[in-house]
Design a protein around this motif. Structure first.
Motif, PDB file in Angstrom:
ATOM      1  N   SER A   1      -0.531   3.356  -9.126  1.00 30.81           N
ATOM      2  CA  SER A   1      -0.327   2.988  -7.728  1.00 30.81           C
ATOM      3  C   SER A   1       1.079   3.312  -7.239  1.00 30.81           C
ATOM      4  O   SER A   1       1.268   3.822  -6.141  1.00 30.81           O
ATOM      5  CB  SER A   1      -0.604   1.494  -7.577  1.00 30.81           C
ATOM      6  N   LYS A   2       2.077   3.003  -8.055  1.00 33.51           N
ATOM      7  CA  LYS A   2       3.449   3.193  -7.599  1.00 33.51           C
ATOM      8  C   LYS A   2       4.088   4.478  -8.153  1.00 33.51           C
ATOM      9  O   LYS A   2       5.265   4.717  -7.948  1.00 33.51           O
ATOM     10  CB  LYS A   2       4.282   1.953  -7.969  1.00 33.51           C
TER      11      LYS A   2
ATOM     12  N   ASP B   1       0.838  -1.201   0.000  1.00 29.55           N
ATOM     13  CA  ASP B   1       0.000   0.000   0.000  1.00 29.55           C
ATOM     14  C   ASP B   1       0.876   1.255   0.000  1.00 29.55           C
ATOM     15  O   ASP B   1       1.557   1.529   0.989  1.00 29.55           O
ATOM     16  CB  ASP B   1      -0.856  -0.021   1.277  1.00 29.55           C
ATOM     17  N   PRO B   2       0.844   2.044  -1.068  1.00 28.03           N
ATOM     18  CA  PRO B   2       1.841   3.123  -1.221  1.00 28.03           C
ATOM     19  C   PRO B   2       1.463   4.419  -0.506  1.00 28.03           C
ATOM     20  O   PRO B   2       1.521   5.492  -1.082  1.00 28.03           O
ATOM     21  CB  PRO B   2       1.869   3.312  -2.736  1.00 28.03           C
TER      22      PRO B   2
ATOM     23  N   THR C   1       1.940   7.764  -8.279  1.00 29.70           N
ATOM     24  CA  THR C   1       1.331   8.810  -7.450  1.00 29.70           C
ATOM     25  C   THR C   1       0.877   8.253  -6.102  1.00 29.70           C
ATOM     26  O   THR C   1       0.500   9.012  -5.224  1.00 29.70           O
ATOM     27  CB  THR C   1       0.095   9.424  -8.147  1.00 29.70           C
ATOM     28  N   GLY C   2       0.875   6.944  -5.962  1.00 25.77           N
ATOM     29  CA  GLY C   2       0.444   6.318  -4.708  1.00 25.77           C
ATOM     30  C   GLY C   2      -1.037   5.977  -4.652  1.00 25.77           C
ATOM     31  O   GLY C   2      -1.535   5.573  -3.605  1.00 25.77           O
ATOM     32  N   HIS C   3      -1.733   6.132  -5.768  1.00 24.17           N
ATOM     33  CA  HIS C   3      -3.178   5.880  -5.750  1.00 24.17           C
ATOM     34  C   HIS C   3      -3.510   4.432  -6.125  1.00 24.17           C
ATOM     35  O   HIS C   3      -4.063   4.155  -7.196  1.00 24.17           O
ATOM     36  CB  HIS C   3      -3.889   6.881  -6.661  1.00 24.17           C
ATOM     37  N   ALA C   4      -3.194   3.539  -5.209  1.00 20.50           N
ATOM     38  CA  ALA C   4      -3.488   2.120  -5.410  1.00 20.50           C
ATOM     39  C   ALA C   4      -4.987   1.889  -5.539  1.00 20.50           C
ATOM     40  O   ALA C   4      -5.441   1.082  -6.349  1.00 20.50           O
ATOM     41  CB  ALA C   4      -2.924   1.312  -4.251  1.00 20.50           C
TER      42      ALA C   4
END
Lengths: 462, 462
Positions: A288-289, A97-98, A291-294
């Protein structure tokens, strides 16, 4: 020549973005009073203002308690405002989870918010172009790769899907022979991301079968060198940087019957030095990896060959018809923020966070002879234009003691949950520890690691 | 007893919604000035205010021309502001794009807008519950079924997916024997929705094979009546109301080895009278045909059996990990508007629109002996509490003349594109005409039909 084209391409796209910004700037001055969007804006700000003590967050679609969306607490925190730390809590370093990027988006709230109107893109396709991907979004993806320098996209096809997850199986399907008596052999190099195996086995297509580690096939006579015979097609997954160990990887198998899928989910400056623009036949990326929006489930494949592109697109079409327009809109907005300052704001933040974590963990474990980490060297990063130290998404921890065969159990009894080495096809004396979760998760993981390492010293001194 | 539980359930959920509204009302009074959300709100209103002459729309993620998002015109309209009708344009009645509901969402702009913050649900899962579906959203789905009375959801599992599209193949996978020597026979009754066949054939799983029309199997000895033998599992698709012909359908096959998937995409008051709450083992719905948001790709399955539910959820998990949180948030907002006034606003609007279109088309074709429509009778609708006339999503047109074997060609030469009967497994003298597209599309279709029918009179009078 290619470089000149590349510069032109970036200039052209940058100009388009600038025009966009200019338009918004002039237009916003003409809208003096908000009308239909105001209620939604107020609603979002009210929820955002709910205090969860820095250890949780309230969301618009959260569970209501007494009519108010309740705080959703980070692991190990409880209470109505998430202010209580749960004694004896286990440090959960399992998932990828980023959330390390969440603070970046809190800081960039104004530029990253998006209003979705009730009538926004109700249709399956874009009205007059009949395409199913936003052109602007595709341009932003190309521009991002050009700016970061991590992939060649000129003259390549781009197909979007529901996270890289969906694209991985779509790519296997696209590269496998159709209706052949001999299904494609799907392989990867240990340690590998478990999903490749899980998907291929679960969907159980007649066209492809999971065949394990590449080392089993490296010198196989099935590797056709000179023919276009498809009776022994191989589909090799190459994850670079690798999940779990962060190493840059190349394909192991070679031959005309080998098709390769490059999973470049982690090939961003947060997690690795960028060596050069990747230029493979099939490359897969995920928001997901970046911007972190998994939770948005947005991925894309960059594909050289038209036929392969069309087969991937056909898989997406029969699987889901089209990637949700809601996420396309949001991804466009997020990528436009990611591009700000030539990407330096987002990627600077991300690299610094991951580098800091790796340094802290390395320092803690440097005192240990019981546990070791994978070896990653500093490298020259073409994006930052300097040598950068390692900043991997995961630690690939090894239990060095002969008796610590089940490393996962060793950690568990010390209050740490990682992901078992066996999940990646590796020995049980390896465990993957996630380093890209939220700050609370990382801090607590580090405390548990410190306690574990200090036990080692304690037992030695006895 | 079940009824009392049902009433309690509805009351409980209604109370929860009321509390929600109360909270928002009180909270909004406390936020006086917008901060981070204002820019996005202004941006959305600016784009919404772009004039496209009522024959198109500009979108936030539209293609920019001179820095402005350009109008995307409805079919047959062109020009910067979509004001020019294209002479000789073909009436495209092929796709099931549910844009007949777009005006409803324009009218309900304020209540249906949603602001997505940059940090909204970046995680794969919901923070402290570790679930991947919003509880509030699931409650809204249950409440909607209870209010409309079209499906029993108490004590049932709900799993969400990327449109009904993804759930259809997930359900086939879940109901097929795993690793059996004898794959499930997947069947449907002609005329059937083409995707069932296309998916099963394309994904080419060892566990399920497409086996055509149910009539081939109705009296088959493979239909095990008394055993739990899985050597001859059937998976039957039942589409009710049916796509293409709008008829309410029941399963054809019977026996302990038959598993049935009820595709209830169209079982809403827009398109049919509601007879009673459906109560089948596996029922699939999609937002596309409830609120008209096809582009959001949001569907759900209502499942009785825990094991089947878990197998569907596992398929979703390996296919995409989790349904995008962006769409979950939007679906929650849209369903809360759909529930307003006990659903009467949305479903009143939808039924009226579809009913009006059917009456108009029926009237036009009543003058023809060359073309006929499917026969649909008025029925008592438990939701509207009155007898309602037919309002199907599609016309299932038949070319009656002996020589008009290829009905699709007949229509095409008259400037009308429908979907060939053969796509649905039916004779080529049938064509499906979509009636649920935007108003411009329907109006032009009707004009072309009128012209075609008047030709018939013209030739007779000669």
């Amino acid at each position: 020549m290619a470089e000149i084209h590349g510069v032109k391409f970036v200039l052209c796209l940058s100009f388009s973005l600038l025009l966009n910004l200019y338009f918004l700037w002039t237009s916003t001055r003409s809208v003096k009073e908000l009308s239909w969007s105001k209620g939604a804006a107020v609603e979002a700000e009210v929820v955002a203002s709910v205090s969860c003590s820095g250890h949780g967050r309230a969301f618009l679609d959260g569970v209501l308690v007494d009519g108010k969306p309740m705080c959703e607490c980070n692991s190990c925190y409880v209470g109505a405002d998430c202010s209580h730390f749960l004694d004896g809590c286990i440090a959960d370093a399992d998932s990828g989870d980023p959330l390390f990027l969440e603070p970046f988006w809190m800081k960039n709230a104004a530029s990253s918010a998006v209003v979705v109107a009730g009538w926004h893109r109700m249709s399956y396709s874009f009205r007059d172009s009949h395409t199913r991907t936003s052109n602007e979004l595709e341009n932003h993806i190309r521009l991002l790769h050009a700016v970061i320098g991590n992939a060649v996209t000129e003259g390549r096809y781009i197909v979007i899907g529901v996270g890289s997850t969906q694209l991985l199986s779509a790519a296997v399907h696209a590269l496998s022979p159709n209706g052949s008596a001999s299904p494609a052999k799907v392989v990867a190099t240990i340690p590998f991301y478990a999903l490749y195996k899980a998907q291929t086995k679960y969907f159980n297509s007649e066209d492809s079968k999971w065949q394990g580690d590449t080392s089993l096939w490296e010198n196989s006579t099935s590797l056709s060198k000179n023919t276009t015979d498809t009776s022994a097609t191989f589909v090799e997954f190459v994850t670079s940087p690798n999940n779990p160990d962060g190493k840059l990887m190349k394909a192991v198998l070679d031959g005309s019957s080998v098709k390769t899928i490059y999973d470049h989910a982690y090939y961003w400056p947060h997690f690795t030095a960028i060596e050069a623009p990747a230029d493979e036949n099939v490359m897969i990326f995920t928001l997901s990896k970046v911007t972190g929006h998994a939770g948005s489930r947005f991925g894309w494949a960059v594909v050289k060959d038209k036929d392969v592109y069309e087969r991937i697109a056909q898989y997406i079409n029969l699987n889901i018809l089209v990637a949700t327009h809601d996420t396309q809109l949001r991804a466009l907005k997020l990528l436009s923020v990611a591009l700000k300052g030539g990407g330096k704001e987002l990627f600077g933040f991300g690299y610094k966070a991951m580098r800091h974590r790796w340094k802290k963990l390395s320092r803690s474990l440097s005192k240990s002879s019981r546990f070791s980490l994978q070896n990653l060297e500093p490298m020259y990063c073409t994006y930052f234009e300097e040598v950068t130290g390692p900043s991997p998404a995961y630690a690939w921890l090894k239990c060095e003691r002969e008796e610590d065969k089940d490393c996962h159990e060793v950690l568990k009894s010390a209050g740490i949950i990682g992901r078992e080495g066996s999940v990646f096809g590796a020995e049980s004396r390896y465990v993957r520890l996630s380093l890209l979760k939220g700050q609370d998760d990382f801090d607590w993981l580090l405390e548990r690691i410190d306690a574990l390492v200090s036990q080692e010293y304690g037992s030695r001194s006895i």
